[in-house]
Design a protein around this motif. Sequence first.
Motif, PDB file in Angstrom:
ATOM      1  N   ILE A  85      13.543  69.880 -73.389  1.00  0.00           N
ATOM      2  CA  ILE A  85      13.360  68.804 -72.417  1.00  0.00           C
ATOM      3  C   ILE A  85      12.193  69.120 -71.490  1.00  0.00           C
ATOM      4  CG2 ILE A  85      14.400  67.689 -70.396  1.00  0.00           C
ATOM      5  CD1 ILE A  85      17.124  68.000 -71.856  1.00  0.00           C
ATOM      6  N   LEU A 120      17.843  65.133 -75.791  1.00  0.00           N
ATOM      7  CA  LEU A 120      16.417  65.364 -75.542  1.00  0.00           C
ATOM      8  C   LEU A 120      15.712  64.069 -75.156  1.00  0.00           C
ATOM      9  CD1 LEU A 120      13.864  67.122 -75.642  1.00  0.00           C
ATOM     10  CD2 LEU A 120      13.761  66.708 -78.104  1.00  0.00           C
ATOM     11  N   ALA A 143      14.533  63.583 -71.285  1.00  0.00           N
ATOM     12  CA  ALA A 143      13.075  63.630 -71.126  1.00  0.00           C
ATOM     13  C   ALA A 143      12.559  62.342 -70.496  1.00  0.00           C
ATOM     14  CB  ALA A 143      12.405  63.867 -72.475  1.00  0.00           C
ATOM     15  N   ALA A 145      17.967  69.829 -66.174  1.00  0.00           N
ATOM     16  CA  ALA A 145      18.437  69.656 -67.550  1.00  0.00           C
ATOM     17  C   ALA A 145      19.561  70.627 -67.864  1.00  0.00           C
ATOM     18  CB  ALA A 145      17.276  69.857 -68.527  1.00  0.00           C
TER      19      ALA A 145
END
Length: 549
Positions: A71, A148, A152, A212
């Motif tokens: 990420i 992810l 992101a 994250a």
Amino acid sequence: MKIKKFELWSGITVLFLGLFLLFLIYPMFGILRQAVISKDGDFTLKEFVKFFSQSYYSKTIYNSFKVSIAITALTLLIGIPLSYFYSFYHVKGAKFLFVASILCCMSAPFIGAYAWILLLGRSGIITKFIRDVFGVKIGNIYGFKGILLVQALKLFPLVFVYMNGAFKNIDKTLMEASENMGCTGIRRFFQIVMNLSMPTILAAALLVFMRAFADFGTPLLIGEGYRTFPVEIYNQYLGENGTDHNFAAAISIIAILVTALVFFLQQWGTGKYKFSISALHPIEKKSLKGLKGALIYLYSYLLIAVALLPQIYIIYLSFRNCDQAVFKPGYSLANYQMAVKKLLMRSITNTTILGVGSLALIIVCAILIAYLVVRRSNVWNHTIDTMSMLPYIMPGSVIGIALVIAFGKQPLALTGTIWILLISFVIRRMPYTIRSATATLQQIPISIEEAAISLGASKLKTFSLITVPMMSNGIISGAILSWVSIVTELSSSIILYNNKNITLTMSAYVAISRGNYGLAAAFSAILTVVTAISLVIYLAVSKSEDIKL
């Protein structure tokens, strides 16, 4: 014997050490005690042995590291170019892009991931459309790739906003000098711009990684078999299939140690790029023309559009007729009418009070801590800096439980009051502004302050009238992100809230937990609008050239 004069900054150091000891270390000691003291009152390490001896649990470390590093890399890859285009070129609609990027990262936990499930799940509208029209199976949102993608697209604004402050501090004479020496284009970007911005890149990367790593909402909803550290902690503390607070405490201690190691590595990396620059001649933005301009516009607007898609879809769903978890044909204001009956005004009031109060405290503390760390570097001030990062690297539910244990009884009984939420918000969201302010101050030459003092200005006057204004870009960037994360805070609020201090995010969460997705969409849509309005007002008052609307 001459007595050494007790300086103001030494007093501030003592003050912060005392505050962190009271509101952070003392509560964390309760978690540590729970990890090593059995229910019978005996010292034991069996909870740690249990974690490392069973791959079912220990694999969560690998999973969390893998997804968090991925990420972080992806957010840097997409966030830095966007910030570069925004800072170095006249992009039409740039102010809209900035505000929209902030809104991308403020989606309420759970319902943001739920929106992606409705869009890209096994029966998602985008998934079905591509399959039915083009005959292509694109997979689904679940698992590592889904986490992810979702994280992101939600976290790249951290990089975008931080890098805006860094790029503004680059002096155009450096760019002109490199051009005269034949260093232009992509080569100049990597050799000059990226190196000059490295302290901020590392600061942004650290915050993305920490967020994250500590997130449990997204992996919980779309991770399926991909289990992470925070999800395991959440399940052990609050899981429906039985809880084990001692084991959860042990996992929390391991998480703190692991992420502390990451923090020290980042500090070491930042130390390799110690330098100062002063943007006496700010970068002049260039006009966009031809194919290059078209590609920049396409990249910027397409990225923001995709990242903002869940927010737009949630607002759309808030007007759909809904029967609990089932959306029906037709549109109405029924979800909003229900929200008015479900503590809407109280939620808005509490969100505003907690947001403004927390942000004011965060800004003051961040400025002082950044100055202590950069200008008065010593072991005590670096200890303060390290302690300030601890809440960020721990799951919010752990912070909430620690505060309940510490302040659930006299002499300092705060549980159930708005004050304990305020404390939680400040200590959890301060790192955004501290890291940004610190990275900016590292680039300001100390010779400017020394010149002001040599001309007769006092140290305090120099700090307030010279240093702080020069730090404003970093302070504003960090404060924006602190504000957004405060008003969407969920993980610690789950433990600490009640009906008197409920916020908009908690109202949305309660609606989701009760299976009323239409009501949850209404609360989330209102949260988006309130945040957008407050963001516009805040940025306008800040009077920052590239942010003012």
